[in-house]
Design an enzyme around this catalytic site. Sequence first.
Site, PDB file in Angstrom:
ATOM      1  CG  ASP A  84      24.419  14.469 -13.241  1.00  0.00           C
ATOM      2  OD1 ASP A  84      23.589  14.211 -12.266  1.00  0.00           O
ATOM      3  OD2 ASP A  84      25.186  15.322 -13.339  1.00  0.00           O
ATOM      4  CG  PHE A 118      12.277  19.765 -10.759  1.00  0.00           C
ATOM      5  CD1 PHE A 118      11.968  19.747 -12.158  1.00  0.00           C
ATOM      6  CD2 PHE A 118      13.365  19.494 -10.415  1.00  0.00           C
ATOM      7  CE1 PHE A 118      12.323  19.004 -12.996  1.00  0.00           C
ATOM      8  CE2 PHE A 118      14.329  19.058 -11.491  1.00  0.00           C
ATOM      9  CZ  PHE A 118      13.603  18.537 -12.731  1.00  0.00           C
ATOM     10  N   GLY A 119      13.431  22.548  -8.729  1.00  0.00           N
ATOM     11  CA  GLY A 119      14.882  22.754  -8.733  1.00  0.00           C
ATOM     12  C   GLY A 119      15.114  24.239  -9.258  1.00  0.00           C
ATOM     13  CG  ASP A 121      12.100  24.404 -13.735  1.00  0.00           C
ATOM     14  OD1 ASP A 121      13.333  24.551 -14.401  1.00  0.00           O
ATOM     15  OD2 ASP A 121      11.512  23.389 -13.753  1.00  0.00           O
ATOM     16  CG  HIS A 161      17.507  21.125 -19.413  1.00  0.00           C
ATOM     17  ND1 HIS A 161      16.761  22.057 -19.467  1.00  0.00           N
ATOM     18  CD2 HIS A 161      17.766  20.339 -18.366  1.00  0.00           C
ATOM     19  CE1 HIS A 161      16.074  21.986 -18.048  1.00  0.00           C
ATOM     20  NE2 HIS A 161      16.653  20.905 -17.470  1.00  0.00           N
ATOM     21  NE  ARG A 162      14.943  15.955 -17.049  1.00  0.00           N
ATOM     22  CZ  ARG A 162      15.266  17.123 -16.272  1.00  0.00           C
ATOM     23  NH1 ARG A 162      14.449  17.904 -16.286  1.00  0.00           N
ATOM     24  NH2 ARG A 162      16.168  17.428 -15.424  1.00  0.00           N
TER      25      ARG A 162
HETATM   26  P1  ITT Z   1      18.730  11.889  -9.754  1.00  0.00           P
HETATM   27  O1  ITT Z   1      20.267  11.918  -9.713  1.00  0.00           O
HETATM   28  O2  ITT Z   1      18.200  10.542  -8.723  1.00  0.00           O
HETATM   29  O3  ITT Z   1      18.317  11.842 -11.405  1.00  0.00           O
HETATM   30  P2  ITT Z   1      18.776  14.509  -8.847  1.00  0.00           P
HETATM   31  O4  ITT Z   1      17.598  15.448  -8.407  1.00  0.00           O
HETATM   32  O5  ITT Z   1      19.660  14.442  -8.122  1.00  0.00           O
HETATM   33  O6  ITT Z   1      17.973  13.206  -9.263  1.00  0.00           O
HETATM   34  P3  ITT Z   1      20.400  15.690 -10.735  1.00  0.00           P
HETATM   35  O7  ITT Z   1      21.867  15.307  -9.863  1.00  0.00           O
HETATM   36  O8  ITT Z   1      20.620  15.722 -12.164  1.00  0.00           O
HETATM   37  O9  ITT Z   1      19.063  14.887 -10.170  1.00  0.00           O
HETATM   38  O10 ITT Z   1      20.162  17.353 -10.301  1.00  0.00           O
HETATM   39  C1  ITT Z   1      20.999  18.202 -10.318  1.00  0.00           C
HETATM   40  C2  ITT Z   1      20.312  19.624  -9.759  1.00  0.00           C
HETATM   41  O11 ITT Z   1      19.786  20.333 -10.968  1.00  0.00           O
HETATM   42  C3  ITT Z   1      19.114  19.394  -8.727  1.00  0.00           C
HETATM   43  O12 ITT Z   1      19.125  20.102  -7.852  1.00  0.00           O
HETATM   44  C4  ITT Z   1      17.564  19.598  -9.681  1.00  0.00           C
HETATM   45  O13 ITT Z   1      16.908  20.048  -8.894  1.00  0.00           O
HETATM   46  C5  ITT Z   1      18.357  20.340 -10.581  1.00  0.00           C
HETATM   47  N1  ITT Z   1      17.694  20.619 -11.907  1.00  0.00           N
HETATM   48  C6  ITT Z   1      17.711  19.214 -12.702  1.00  0.00           C
HETATM   49  N2  ITT Z   1      16.855  19.234 -13.678  1.00  0.00           N
HETATM   50  C7  ITT Z   1      16.318  20.564 -13.758  1.00  0.00           C
HETATM   51  C8  ITT Z   1      15.410  21.387 -14.261  1.00  0.00           C
HETATM   52  O14 ITT Z   1      14.805  20.761 -15.414  1.00  0.00           O
HETATM   53  N3  ITT Z   1      15.068  22.373 -13.827  1.00  0.00           N
HETATM   54  C9  ITT Z   1      15.383  22.894 -12.943  1.00  0.00           C
HETATM   55  N4  ITT Z   1      16.293  22.519 -12.026  1.00  0.00           N
HETATM   56  C10 ITT Z   1      16.943  21.299 -12.355  1.00  0.00           C
END
Ligand code: ITT
Length: 194
Positions: free
Chosen positions: A68, A148-149, A151, A176-177
């Site tokens: 997460d 993504f997200g 970024d 972080h990942r």
């Molecule tokens: P799973 O729970 O199925 O793994 P998810 O996309 O729901 O997938 P999270 O709950 O961990 O995953 O995601 C939290 C949010 O943070 C989500 O909006 C992601 O797009 C964002 N996020 C996660 N990792 C990111 C990254 O490396 N860079 C940018 N945004 C990220």
Amino acid sequence: MEIVFATSNQHKMKEVKAILPSSIHLLSLADIGFMEEIEETENTIAGNSILKARTIFEKYKIPVLAEDTGLEVFTLNMEPGVYSARYAGEPSDAENNMDLLLKNMELVTNRSAQFKTVATFIDRDAYYSFTGVVIGAITQNKKGNDGFGYDPIFKPSGFDKVFAELSLTEKSIISHRAIAMNKFANFIKTYQSR
Ligand code: ITT
């Protein structure tokens, strides 16, 4: 070793495959026939990481890795944090989430933030969690097309580019990942599946 990576996020799958050694063969949730959504009901990033891994382990009894991730802004009391995916409401939308965060930070001068990933591995009776944090700042505008997200609005400290301007290889060295997954990779080298 075969491990299920319990994510529904294809970007995470791609990044984690690029980070982990090829000796770890990652199966997707689709590979094991799990097509449901895991509801994230815990109120911490660590809690939801364990919840995702446990949900799959309890059903399939095979080694599982889950993670997460949250974006934590220091002056916003660590928000969006555990609510990063649904910051602007559901269904989750990256553009809306970024727009809301930029709006909430219009008057904020200290833009320091961190991405936090908690990865959890479960095999048999125990779980093991690994945390990765990268410090940086929220930019004023979106930039870049990769990743993504959040970024496009996160600039890691010491870099003059946001994550979305880095290649998969570059992000996979410093993210972080990557920090969390490299800790897991080191652990698994000496771990004996019983
Ligand atoms: P799973 O729970 O199925 O793994 P998810 O996309 O729901 O997938 P999270 O709950 O961990 O995953 O995601 C939290 C949010 O943070 C989500 O909006 C992601 O797009 C964002 N996020 C996660 N990792 C990111 C990254 O490396 N860079 C940018 N945004 C990220």
